[in-house]
Motif scaffolding. Structure first.
Motif: not given
Lengths: 312, 276
Positions: A196-197, A224, A226, A246, A248, A250, A256, A276
């Motif tokens: 994740a970020n 963090s 990418v 994953t 994000e 976004h 990501l 996401g």
């Protein structure tokens, strides 16, 4: 995780450090300096702060010129305007000539909240990641932001830093060490990995805790950086867990999840689930309500983990 | 350098523009030829530069915002000694230094990559701001096209240059009246250009862009003006110096073939000889 702070606040404070330590650092803003938190730098270093008005294309072009003459410009606006309105200025005047501009954007993602979909950048990571020479960074909390901003100033070349509006849980202290191009394994696990970020790192840690109660061992990796992407760490963790989720804030296209899918697809095909925004714009609402509504809550991550496990 | 020597330089630059476009088989002769006297005056008289040290921190800077006129810049840089003249014959070819549009990473002497119209004035502003911050006395020059000013960013930058009182910046507008699709006044009217720049609080000098003496005077005046940027609205003829290219929109973006180039070079050599 009671303490909270916004990454944009950490950005404003990091700029003050840079202002003191590095006379070449200059800051540009587009009439949003109170929101992006560059205003404090402006107060302390007025001769090195340029408010460019509501004209983002010109702002990024001016930053390019400052960089061409040896300055280290931090160019700030909301993520949607910095990377959207000024995309081609970034492309042709910054990335193409590899000029030393730091695009430090705040108010990314749907956690912008009430302002609604027009102001919620959900595609910025995808478009910045597609540019040669561009470094793309997404901090998870204030401390990581601070270290990231300082690292960006040291890096030679364009950097995009994606920050949020919302206060997010404090995850790290000064012992944390951010490095461009490195992912951090925050929690080792054996059954599945959540990569994740941004604010989804805190959500991932919560989900991992919930799953631990069910006997599922979850690895949590903070990606963090990418771009450049830490392929070594991603491949190692994927090999150990053999299932990857994953997460994000976004669009699931181009961010990501895509970056990790590209690596795994070519080098280590692994069962994957991407969490996401499902190719949709955001809308107005309270930030945490929106995160739930758009499938970015901890329950959504738990569900995604189960899906990934089922694919193993 | 004397006026007649500058005219000779402009003439050589024009010859080189034609010569380099033939093997390239593509490129922009019209807007390169229209700017030849301006660029010659800048590179051989006006600008404080050193070809041996292209990245000298105290040098004057030049941004070719109308990047498609790259041949005029390349000809001036080669003539000035930034790179061997042989390089001109590699224009636009794979693996060579001279890109279709200026690339600061590949070509010594190019202060900014350009080509996407409307971006150069913003960049020049940034360089001028940096000069002021560093208390350096270098000047920044930027050449714009008259079709280019349809780009909104030009006016964002015009506003900012006046706001920040960038009197170390001189813009030159190559007012040749033609763009790809036809006369600028029919594609997108930009007149009255001088009034527009005045309204943006610039010092405006209207000048014949082929009169080197007048250009010199205009550049000198620009240096004296304090507290605001200056723009030279330089009236020019597209394709200047080659009879069959002058004021012909078709020569905006097509290269001459060998036969046409021979005719053009014959005219230019005659002009050169007439300068004595």
């Amino acid at each position: 995780m009671a303490n909270k702070a916004a990454t944009r606040d950490a950005y404003g404070k990091a700029l003050l450090i840079l202002g003191k330590e590095n006379p070449n650092v200059v800051v540009l803003d587009a009439d949003l300096s109170k929101s992006t938190k560059t205003a404090e730098f402006g107060k302390n270093y007025p001769e090195r702060f340029f408010n460019m008005g509501i004209a983002e294309g010109n702002l990024l072009g001016t930053a390019a010129g400052l960089a061409a003459a040896g300055k280290i410009p931090f160019a700030s606006s909301f993520a949607i305007f910095a990377t959207g309105r000024a995309f081609e200025q970034i492309r042709n005047s910054i990335a193409y000539p590899k000029l030393n501009v730091k695009i430090a954007a705040t108010h990314a993602g749907i956690s912008v909240g009430e302002d609604g979909g027009s102001h919620q950048a959900i595609e910025d990571v995808a478009i910045m990641r597609a540019l040669p020479n561009m470094v793309v960074l997404v901090p998870a909390d204030g401390e990581e932001t601070r270290q990231m901003v300082l690292a960006a100033a040291e890096h030679q070349g364009p950097v995009y830093i994606r920050m949020g509006r919302l206060e997010v849980p404090v995850l790290f202290d000064e012992d944390y060490h951010f490095e461009i191009g490195k992912a951090k394994v925050l929690k080792e696990g054996t059954d599945v990995a959540i990569m994740a970020n941004g604010l989804m790192v805190a959500v991932a840690l919560e989900a991992a805790e919930l799953l631990a109660g069910e006997g599922i061992s979850v690895s949590v990796v903070n990606v963090s950086s990418v771009k450049p992407l830490d392929e070594e760490t991603i491949l190692r963790v994927a090999k150990e867990t053999r299932a990857v989720v994953t997460a994000e804030e976004h669009n699931i296209i181009g961010g990501l999840g895509s970056a990790i899918a590209e690596v795994l697809g070519e080098k280590l095909p692994t069962p994957m689930v991407r969490v996401g925004l499902k190719d949709t714009f955001g809308e107005s609402g309270r930030p945490y309500e929106l995160l739930e509504k758009f499938g970015l809550g901890k329950e959504d991550l738990v569900k995604a983990v189960r899906e990934a496990l089922a694919k193993k | 350098m004397s006026i007649v020597d500058l005219k000779r330089k402009a003439n050589l630059i024009r010859q080189d523009i034609i010569t380099m476009l033939v093997p390239a088989k593509a490129g922009h002769p019209g807007g390169s030829l229209s700017a030849a006297d301006i660029v010659a005056t800048l590179y051989f008289k006006e600008m404080r530069i050193n070809p041996q040290e292209p990245n000298w921190a105290d040098r004057d800077r030049f941004v070719l915002s109308k990047g498609h006129a790259a041949p005029v810049l390349y000809a001036a840089l080669a003539e000035k000694g930034y790179f061997p003249k042989d390089e001109l014959l590699g224009l636009r070819q794979t693996g060579r230094m001279l890109q279709g549009h200026p690339d600061m990473k590949r070509t010594p002497g190019v202060d900014m990559s350009s080509g996407s119209l409307g971006q150069g004035l913003s960049v020049a502003n940034g360089m001028a701001l940096a000069g002021k911050l560093d208390k350096k006395d270098y000047r920044v020059y930027v050449l714009l096209g008259d079709g280019e000013v349809a780009e909104g960013q030009v006016w964002e930058a015009a506003m900012a240059a006046a706001h920040y009182k960038l009197d170390n910046l001189t813009a030159i507008l190559d007012y040749n009246g033609l763009q790809i699709d036809g006369p600028t006044d029919s594609v997108m009217s930009s007149a009255p250009l001088a009034d527009k720049w005045r309204a943006f609080c610039w010092n405006v000098i209207e000048v014949d862009g082929h009169d080197i003496e007048a250009l010199e005077k205009a550049f000198a005046e620009a240096k004296q003006v304090k507290g605001k940027p200056t723009i030279l609205i330089a009236k020019t003829v597209k394709g200047k110096g080659v009879s069959f290219m002058e004021n012909q929109v078709g020569w905006h973006g097509s290269a001459p073939n060998a036969e046409q180039a021979e005719q053009a070079l014959k005219e230019l050599r005659e002009e050169g000889l007439s300068l004595g």
